[in-house]
Write an enzyme that holds these catalytic residues in place. Structure first.
Site, PDB file in Angstrom:
ATOM      1  N   ARG A 175      28.695  40.072  32.397  1.00 31.00           N
ATOM      2  CA  ARG A 175      29.524  41.280  32.440  1.00 31.00           C
ATOM      3  C   ARG A 175      30.697  41.114  33.415  1.00 31.00           C
ATOM      4  NH1 ARG A 175      26.231  41.346  29.032  1.00 31.00           N
ATOM      5  NH2 ARG A 175      25.286  43.138  27.992  1.00 31.00           N
ATOM      6  N   GLU A 188      33.150  39.308  31.404  1.00 36.43           N
ATOM      7  CA  GLU A 188      33.725  40.190  30.388  1.00 36.43           C
ATOM      8  C   GLU A 188      34.813  41.091  30.978  1.00 36.43           C
ATOM      9  OE1 GLU A 188      30.979  41.910  27.504  1.00 36.43           O
ATOM     10  OE2 GLU A 188      31.910  43.860  27.852  1.00 36.43           O
ATOM     11  N   SER A 210      43.120  37.082  47.622  1.00 39.10           N
ATOM     12  CA  SER A 210      42.352  35.925  48.083  1.00 39.10           C
ATOM     13  C   SER A 210      40.870  36.074  47.734  1.00 39.10           C
ATOM     14  CB  SER A 210      42.491  35.763  49.589  1.00 39.10           C
ATOM     15  OG  SER A 210      41.729  34.661  50.047  1.00 39.10           O
TER      16      SER A 210
END
Lengths: 148, 148, 148, 148, 148, 148, 148, 148, 148, 148
Positions: free
Chosen positions: G89, G92, G115
């Site tokens: 996820r 995704e 960063s």
């Protein structure tokens, strides 16, 4: 005993006894390609045949049990494109002639595929003075696409 | 005219005239698989045959010229693993039976390979009441490994 | 004994005795590249030569047996693009000059390929005051595409 | 004019005039492989040679300008493993014999590589009654590894 | 003893003795980057230096032998794109600035490459009140493309 | 106007005027590598500099606008492993020396990385009678890992 | 002791004692995510904290030493696209929202990046009657692109 | 009008009018990240909001229709590992901290995942004298694994 | 005990006792697919069920502990495209029908997805004189996309 | 007219008329998933149904001809791992539950596979107060492995 150990045991016994796949197949009345595929761990074998193989090769019943299990096929190699030259040629034919085979099958049978499950494959020698030839006969049931 | 344009022109003419690969092959006395492979851009065709194809399909001489060129093979698709189910089955057979085929060929011929160049492939229908079967006959010269 | 164990045994014995591939090849009257390829597990060796190798290196007959088996070629590395700089340069030449080589071969021989099976490869030193040069001579039979 | 357009223009003119790479190379006193590589967009050509090529093929000065540019090499194909059978054989040799070549080069030259930059490659025909043979001669400067 | 075992032995001894690459390099009068690369198995070391390393680290002569072998470079990792953030930044620079570096090198030197074999690389600290800076100096011989 | 069109316009104007990256950089008081990276679409340029570039190359204000946009970096190529020999050498150095560089940086700075953002890179010529050398100076801020 | 052995020892001790990452983090006054990352081998730990961890988990000083080493990050998995659903996820979100996040960051900060080194990440529970929610807070220093 | 054309139209109008995602989001009372994701083609927009966007940007109703369609998400890029440095950092965090995040979520919530569908993400600026910081807040519903 | 060892222990005990997944599932009142997934290491099991499984199979409490841990899912195979023919067919359906399923789900439910977490899957036999049929019932909660 | 043009024409007409796949399927007495798959170019349609579709959508006979052709399936996307979240969930289920499904099918049917050709798939809505559920019913003929 998993398929890897089974495979190693069979290959070692087969080499020590100097038995070919052709001969091993004859002891169970099956073709050499299918016999090899089951012994290499790519197919499952009925109990009776598995026992016969182990009898011939003088292997334990654990090997016979492992031969009967349904394998996770295709796991002997992780190569997407095979590197062995003999096996690569099968890939090359698919690459060069795959689309042509597809079009001719559709022309002769309609929309569908050639099964790789209800399927047999034999290797034969064709004698030729210019150099013997390998003949592979692939025979698979035509499966038409279902519509619903 | 490049191979892509040639291929498109042939497929369109072939569809409009309702000619099969079988029939097109007969006009040049060649098999349907090879005829298709040349027309799809995966093989080069001798000048005489190329002219005959263009005559049959009523195509320009540019198409005949393109048919004679040596193609960059395998460039119609960029898929490493084919996704079309019919073509994938060819890949699956290589995955499941490749090593078995290799072992049986070595057993029958010694160390070497089946050529994919000095090679023919035919598609046949085998009638069967339980469902017709596709028969692919692969015929390649055995090439023994040279040692030096 | 599988090819991995065979290879390790040979490399260790060769290092201990301080024998080169050139010298090892001379004992069986073969080239150093081919001798190395068989000992590294990428080619099969006839029985007589295998015995001679094992005699020279004082290795067991199991090694000689393993040397005779048909290998699953290309399995020593799983890299699609090689990372070793020396081997990568072979890949780079294919990338930069592959299409040019293809066009010139087609120009000189017609449609077909250079065999990698009926094939020899030699490594030579060319002395040069500006720095010595490596000369690789690839020699493969031309195989014309069969049409059918 | 970018390299793709330059390449297309040259290939079309070369086909129309029926000139071979061998002949084109002779007009500039260079080898056919290098001439092809520059015309296909894999090498840069000195101004004088580029003008001569354009003169022979009756092409515009834009083509000559494009021939002089330093190319982004290897960009004609995106395949990691080549699919064309002729080019694939170069890859296969690297796979099967790469490690052997490496070991023999180290044996003869010490630690270092064969340059693919200070490098020439020629294609020759070797007549043979059993079938003509392709001979590729690779010639690259040996570069020893610097230590610091 | 293979390179993996050699590497492990050196890293363990180096850690136990608390010696830095800088110090280890000084004992053989070589740079820390090159010293590390040989000890990690990515470069071969001359016999004398290898013995000195083993003397300093109190390691066996087997380690010294392994240090002298020509390695199969790049085999410590199988990642095509590195995942370690520090090493990834080297990849990122190549991705973002690679084409610019190429154009500027061609502008200053003509067609050719920067050698990675006749090559040195040093790591330096640049003191800076806003945060110290890492300075990498890459120094490679320019190799012009040969034409033939 | 997107970055692709901007890039093409700049490269064409730069070639027609025969201006180098060095000269173009001097007109805006910046280094040739950075100037090239912005013009090739891998960096964004402040408005004033962008206008100056367009003034020098006699390009429209649309180009100046495009130069100021933040690019989607790394999108000029889809190759994971670069194929151009010059750019590949940068990859090779990362492969062969990456781990050594990492160890020496950690030894000198502690745990952290060299920034590729707060970063400069210069290309210099080092004259050498045995062949001129390319010197790349990479200069990046050391960023220590934050712990929380 | 390498990071793999260290990791296994810590996970086993942590499970036997039934200590959570939250609790383990509190013993060294650090967050649970960072504590876990160091114990799993993805970050280095200062000596004092490492000793405290080993004291709490009753582990040897070898574990404490291993905790202090700079790891080769990202080496626990070789998956380019993660398969675990929870970790996928995160991938995704990058795929679906990555470009949007990029545009909004550029809008608010200018050209540069967030960063991942000067960076913290916390996991919190947000109570909700329709189902509790996971809240991840990513906090990274903005680094503007340097121009030179 | 497909999503690509819609996206291009919106980006061009947005640039010409000099509107930010923040401002565009305010006209429909939505967050800038979500607004951008819908306009870039990664989310579908309710009819009313789509009309409002088109009203603000003076775009045709075709754009509004395209905004309402369910997209094939993730299709704007084909990169498995992103190359843009800002987006890559999201990938790097997943690589370095993914397993730690997973363990802490399981510790706090049990077995399950953080939804990427019932999910919000916000970008905030945290002022800091040492350099401003980017704060990303990910908020997703916890979904426990169903057992059956 | 890690998931691999747990899995091996369960599979061995299950085979020795000749118990099916159906029967094993009945002892804990769960479906055979879910029971198998937990025993194969792809799901976590509540303590009570884990103890019951170990009681039935006469396995140690270590196995029961391992069954309760949250697994790193998808780690049993590293294949991106599955090679086993049965599992490949699931992939093939996704390839051929995935976009159609997506469109019909959006048509019936709006924008969102079918959960694979709040999800069940059952395997049933449908008797058919032309050959029995496998029926897979996938049942997942619809999750609408959140907008914010 | 190729499948891409056919697909675009159908999707545009379908959108303009506001017809659903459910309704379009009813005009030809077929399911919405199959109807969508043929219209999206993943299945071939009998002539009569193709004409009916074109009648309903007021499309030319060229579209009807294209609908009847056997497609090269799986060519709408080149992603090995799908990125669209809805389609990815199908992949995730295969990853997490594939081996479990395989074991239960073998347990109930013996060695063989579920056909993806003699196959139907339906999408249904299951009303649920906690959130409606998507039900996919996969129905494929069991094909036992042939032995020979």
């Amino acid at each position: 005993m998993d398929k890897q150990a089974m495979r190693a045991a069979i290959l070692e016994a087969k080499a020590q006894k100097g038995i070919t796949w052709e001969q091993l197949g004859q002891t169970i009345d099956m073709s050499p390609v299918w016999t090899a595929s089951a012994c290499l761990g790519e197919n499952s074998m009925p109990a009776e045949l598995a026992r016969e193989i182990c009898h011939t090769l003088e292997l334990s019943s654990e090997v016979a049990t492992a031969l009967q299990e349904c394998p996770l096929k295709g796991s002997n190699s992780e190569e997407t494109v095979p590197r062995d030259p003999l096996i690569y040629r099968l890939y090359e034919v698919m690459t060069v002639y795959g689309e042509s085979i597809k079009q001719v099958i559709h022309e002769k049978f309609g929309d569908g595929i050639m099964s790789a499950i209800d399927f047999t494959l034999d290797v034969d020698v064709e004698k030729d003075p210019k150099g013997d030839r390998v003949v592979l006969t692939w025979n698979g049931k035509f499966l038409p696409y279902k519509r619903w």
